[in-house]
Design an enzyme around this catalytic site. Structure first.
Site, PDB file in Angstrom:
ATOM      1  CG  ASP A 141      78.945   2.956  28.833  1.00  0.00           C
ATOM      2  OD1 ASP A 141      79.858   3.504  28.428  1.00  0.00           O
ATOM      3  OD2 ASP A 141      79.018   1.426  28.495  1.00  0.00           O
ATOM      4  CG  HIS A 192      84.453   9.941  22.950  1.00  0.00           C
ATOM      5  ND1 HIS A 192      84.101   8.858  21.663  1.00  0.00           N
ATOM      6  CD2 HIS A 192      85.367  11.002  22.364  1.00  0.00           C
ATOM      7  CE1 HIS A 192      84.694   9.494  20.516  1.00  0.00           C
ATOM      8  NE2 HIS A 192      85.370  10.759  20.918  1.00  0.00           N
TER       9      HIS A 192
HETATM   10  C1  GDG Z   1      84.088   5.348  25.793  1.00  0.00           C
HETATM   11  C2  GDG Z   1      82.901   5.521  26.549  1.00  0.00           C
HETATM   12  C3  GDG Z   1      81.689   5.181  24.211  1.00  0.00           C
HETATM   13  C4  GDG Z   1      86.502  -4.663  24.504  1.00  0.00           C
HETATM   14  N1  GDG Z   1      87.252  -5.695  24.673  1.00  0.00           N
HETATM   15  C5  GDG Z   1      87.983  -6.114  23.736  1.00  0.00           C
HETATM   16  C6  GDG Z   1      87.977  -5.259  22.542  1.00  0.00           C
HETATM   17  N2  GDG Z   1      87.070  -4.420  23.258  1.00  0.00           N
HETATM   18  C7  GDG Z   1      86.485  -3.006  22.625  1.00  0.00           C
HETATM   19  C8  GDG Z   1      85.277  -3.043  21.914  1.00  0.00           C
HETATM   20  C9  GDG Z   1      84.715  -1.697  21.990  1.00  0.00           C
HETATM   21  C10 GDG Z   1      85.586  -0.974  22.831  1.00  0.00           C
HETATM   22  O1  GDG Z   1      86.620  -2.002  23.141  1.00  0.00           O
HETATM   23  C11 GDG Z   1      84.840  -0.700  24.102  1.00  0.00           C
HETATM   24  O2  GDG Z   1      83.952   0.451  23.876  1.00  0.00           O
HETATM   25  P1  GDG Z   1      83.100   0.737  24.822  1.00  0.00           P
HETATM   26  O3  GDG Z   1      82.086   2.024  23.884  1.00  0.00           O
HETATM   27  O4  GDG Z   1      81.936  -0.167  25.235  1.00  0.00           O
HETATM   28  O5  GDG Z   1      83.539   1.416  25.941  1.00  0.00           O
HETATM   29  P2  GDG Z   1      84.722   2.560  26.818  1.00  0.00           P
HETATM   30  O6  GDG Z   1      86.014   1.867  26.319  1.00  0.00           O
HETATM   31  O7  GDG Z   1      84.334   3.089  28.019  1.00  0.00           O
HETATM   32  O8  GDG Z   1      84.577   3.962  25.529  1.00  0.00           O
HETATM   33  C12 GDG Z   1      81.759   4.871  25.658  1.00  0.00           C
HETATM   34  C13 GDG Z   1      83.006   5.143  23.754  1.00  0.00           C
HETATM   35  O9  GDG Z   1      83.861   5.928  24.551  1.00  0.00           O
HETATM   36  C14 GDG Z   1      83.028   5.627  22.286  1.00  0.00           C
HETATM   37  O10 GDG Z   1      82.735   7.015  22.399  1.00  0.00           O
HETATM   38  O11 GDG Z   1      80.797   4.264  23.592  1.00  0.00           O
HETATM   39  O12 GDG Z   1      80.560   5.207  26.279  1.00  0.00           O
HETATM   40  O13 GDG Z   1      83.010   4.972  28.044  1.00  0.00           O
HETATM   41  O14 GDG Z   1      84.801  -1.232  20.420  1.00  0.00           O
HETATM   42  O15 GDG Z   1      85.027  -3.734  20.889  1.00  0.00           O
HETATM   43  N3  GDG Z   1      88.616  -5.156  21.567  1.00  0.00           N
HETATM   44  C15 GDG Z   1      89.198  -6.346  21.454  1.00  0.00           C
HETATM   45  N4  GDG Z   1      89.651  -7.223  22.255  1.00  0.00           N
HETATM   46  C16 GDG Z   1      88.837  -7.437  23.320  1.00  0.00           C
HETATM   47  O16 GDG Z   1      88.996  -8.119  24.006  1.00  0.00           O
HETATM   48  N5  GDG Z   1      90.050  -6.314  19.985  1.00  0.00           N
END
Ligand code: GDG
Length: 724
Positions: free
Chosen positions: A371, A164
């Site tokens: 990212d 990921h």
């Molecule tokens: C890794 C990789 C890749 C965030 N704040 C809240 C909340 N979130 C949720 C978002 C989103 C998730 O968290 C964050 O996902 P990201 O993809 O932006 O980032 P990482 O956590 O670093 O994930 C990344 C991912 O894996 C998937 O393969 O995209 O590059 O680093 O879904 O919605 N959800 C809630 N409250 C919040 O305050 N409910």
């Protein structure tokens, strides 16, 4: 019936110990939802760490029972495991390295030891549940070693891996002392997926340079398995976000929040606390915007959600302090009694409040320094059901490869980010609609369910290709038949290619000389049948290596022949006109001058351009150029250009191993014929053999031969069976 096992470091659940009992709250994250279509079916399960430190045996049993109902199985980690494997190797070694933050890499042996130990723990838990034919899908960088650990116990299982986070360039991977073991762990899989083509490219390059495994269009030919590497950009649960945006709950929050904020343009930023997300840089850009554009004071504000994460790791604590200071700075400098530039929250929000933030914001500022994918930007776009809104997205996020209608920025270019915000603030609604609609249509199509489907379909396809190749595998039954007819034969002949067939490849060709075991094997074999060594090697080397052995030899792919009882020296199979060599050599020399490490070998009937010593990448590039150059020239001279293992060879097409082999057999009646070889030059031999012959290709490649065999070790086993 075979089942599917999903494996990730964390189970998609949170466990809370309240009033002496555990409360289980399933996660509603996108990945958990997408994979729900798999692990909730039939006998399938999800294996992972429940996230708590549970030492008490009774409590562990309670958790096992409860999780079973949710189709999950726990891997229990101790405090030390979490500290060294998770916070340590995963988050202080792999995470910074793979996100190009080399200054934060912690090279700690004890971290690595724990990483190996915990991967083994995962492996043991899975082995207790898995059947030999099961499908196992491993997720992410905490479990890089697991695929090979599983493969060693379950050679026939279907094993997939998805990463990921980014996969960095070879230049970063080579810095890690454990690089080889990490890559070896990953190639235990049948399918390896990344978010982007660049990640995949970097991985293939590291595997080529460090493990010496080359690939063809993303297919790696490992010892006895075909491995596919590809890009699978992960999607989101699109409907969930677009529906939520119109739901009553969300709209109530929107109304309430807007009343509090007044009439303002809103920028939203949401990230886990992480240095890869570029949070300080973003605050600085927003500060500069307010400095350069006083007209926006009181009219624009930023909602900044930072979700607490890894707060035990020192670099994250430092980052948190930096963000606090920067937010303090901008707010104290620009706030008025009725306006605050940055609304900063260091916590997470319930889903509908998050949805409200997405829905009511005019601009999403998603500017990670690096990212893997980034889902926040996709969720923002999906929430824009009224098509109004602008996404500013970093080029360093995997998502930027898909969301090309965003305003793309380099997050390190502060001026550029400021300009992007100004552009977004002044973008007319028509353009906003156009851009949002176009991004929505692709996100809708490639949602998380489609992602899971495409990945699983591909896994099936890889397995089918493997089966196709293995259908010719020389199994026990055929081996028994072969040995039987060999033993019954009165006049048997055996053609043996040398490199890659009798011995494995060595990086220096001269190091691949025959060892004692091989010498004695050939000696014994040649007492009971006619043995022909048939190789591309020059006659001097072959002559030296098989001196005193009662074998016939064919050198230089069929140019030179020598019978075992022949008194005189080698004989030419055909008179060769080599007047073409002058022109071709000149061209090859030009490519040697431009390619440090390349050299030319002149054989009797051919010219060979070697590039095994050339910097990898450059060698391939020059070889391709030379290939098309030579192909053009070959037509005029009636020559053939052939690509080999780190060589490009140009030769006369009428001389090959097949013709030479036939001439060896001419005038004799054989009642057992066998030919073994491992590359395209041996295909000529296979084609030339009589129908009744056993033709066997070493390695699992498409072939004219009747059978495939794994590797030189298996070849020796086969020959040993003949002399037993
Ligand atoms: C890794 C990789 C890749 C965030 N704040 C809240 C909340 N979130 C949720 C978002 C989103 C998730 O968290 C964050 O996902 P990201 O993809 O932006 O980032 P990482 O956590 O670093 O994930 C990344 C991912 O894996 C998937 O393969 O995209 O590059 O680093 O879904 O919605 N959800 C809630 N409250 C919040 O305050 N409910």
């Amino acid at each position: 019936m075979s089942k599917t096992i999903i494996v990730s470091n964390r189970l998609p659940i949170s466990l809370q110990h309240k009033n002496g009992k555990f409360e289980f709250k399933p996660s509603a994250g996108g990945l958990a939802t997408g994979l729900g279509s798999i692990y909730k079916e039939g006998e399938n399960i999800w294996v992972g760490w429940p996230g708590n430190d549970v030492a008490d045996e009774e409590q562990r049993n309670e958790i096992v029972d409860e999780l079973k109902k949710l189709k999950m199985a726990p891997v229990f980690l101790t405090k030390k495991d979490v500290e060294l494997y998770y916070e340590g190797f995963s988050n202080e070694t792999i995470w910074p390295a793979f996100h190009y933050f080399t200054q934060y890499i912690n090279y700690e042996d004890s971290y690595w030891e724990a990483y190996v130990r915990v991967n083994q723990k995962f492996c043991d838990t899975i082995l207790a549940k898995a059947n030999p034919e099961d499908t196992i899908w491993v997720h992410d960088y905490q479990l890089l070693l697991l695929p090979m650990m599983l493969r060693n116990h379950l050679p026939n299982a279907t094993i997939a891996f998805f990463q990921h986070i980014p996969f960095p360039s070879y230049e970063i991977i080579r810095m890690l002392p454990w690089r080889k073991e990490m890559l070896e762990g990953m190639v235990g899989s049948d399918l390896i997926g990344f978010h982007t083509y660049d990640d995949m490219r970097h991985f293939l390059s590291s595997v080529g340079r460090i493990l010496g495994l080359s690939n063809e269009s993303g297919f790696i030919q490992a010892d006895n398995r075909l491995i596919n590497v590809d890009a699978f950009p992960m999607g989101i649960d699109y409907e969930k976000f677009s529906k939520a945006a119109e739901s009553k709950k969300t709209l109530n929050h929107v109304k309430k929040f807007k009343e509090m904020l007044g009439d303002q343009k809103l920028l939203i930023t949401i990230d886990r606390l992480d240095y890869s997300k570029g949070i300080p840089q973003r605050i600085k850009a927003f500060t500069q915007l307010l400095e350069d554009h006083p007209e926006f004071h009181g009219k624009v504000s930023m909602i900044m959600v930072v979700v607490p994460s890894r707060d035990k790791v020192r670099s994250y604590q430092v980052l948190k302090e930096e963000i606090d200071t920067l937010v303090g700075g901008i707010n104290s400098k620009f706030s008025t009694l009725n306006w605050v530039p940055v609304h900063y929250f260091y916590r997470s929000f319930p889903f509908n409040e998050l949805s409200a933030f997405y829905t009511m914001s005019d601009i999403a500022l998603v500017t990670p320094l690096r990212d893997g994918m980034n889902l926040v930007c996709k969720e923002f776009v999906a929430s824009k059901t009224h098509k109004k809104g602008v996404l500013i997205l970093s080029e360093m996020a995997g998502a930027s490869k898909e969301l090309v209608d965003a305003i793309l920025v380099n997050p390190n270019n502060q001026e550029g980010v400021v300009n992007a915000i100004v552009e977004a603030l002044s973008m007319d609604e028509e353009e906003q609609e156009l851009r949002i609609s176009s991004m929505q249509s692709s996100l809708k199509k490639y949602d998380i369910f489609q992602w899971v489907k495409v990945f699983m379909d591909r896994l099936k396809h890889v397995k089918e290709r493997q089966t196709e190749l293995e259908s010719k595998a020389l199994d026990r039954k055929i081996l028994a038949q072969l040995v039987e007819s060999f033993k019954a034969a009165k006049r048997p002949i055996v053609f043996l290619d040398y490199d890659g067939t009798l011995v494995g490849f060595k990086s220096r060709p001269q190091d691949a000389f025959p060892d004692e075991e091989l010498k004695s094997l050939v000696a014994t074999l040649s007492k009971i049948c006619q043995v022909v060594i048939i190789s591309g090697r020059d006659k001097e080397t072959l002559g030296e290596w098989f001196k005193g052995q009662a074998v016939d030899m064919i050198a230089e792919h069929g140019v030179w022949l020598k019978k075992k009882d022949q008194e005189e020296d080698w004989v030419l199979y055909a008179d060769v006109d080599d007047s073409w060599k002058g022109d071709i050599r000149q061209v090859m020399e030009y490519y040697v001058l431009r390619t440090p490490g390349a050299f030319i070998e002149e054989k009797h009937h051919s010219l060979v351009w070697h590039y095994r010593k050339v910097e990898s990448g450059l060698g391939d590039l020059r070889m391709r150029e030379l290939f098309s150059h030579l192909k053009y020239m070959a037509r005029g001279h009636n020559l053939q250009v052939l690509e080999g293992n780190m060589v490009l060879e140009i030769k006369r097409p009428d001389i090959n191993k097949g013709r030479a082999a036939l001439s060896m057999m001419r005038g004799e009646e054989y009642d057992f014929v066998m030919a073994l070889g491992d590359d395209w030059t041996d295909e000529d031999t296979f084609k030339a053999m009589p129908k009744s012959a056993y033709t066997i290709r070493v390695g699992y490649a498409y072939t004219q031969a009747n059978y495939n065999i794994k590797n030189p070790k298996e070849v020796r086993n086969l020959l040993n069976k003949l002399i037993e």
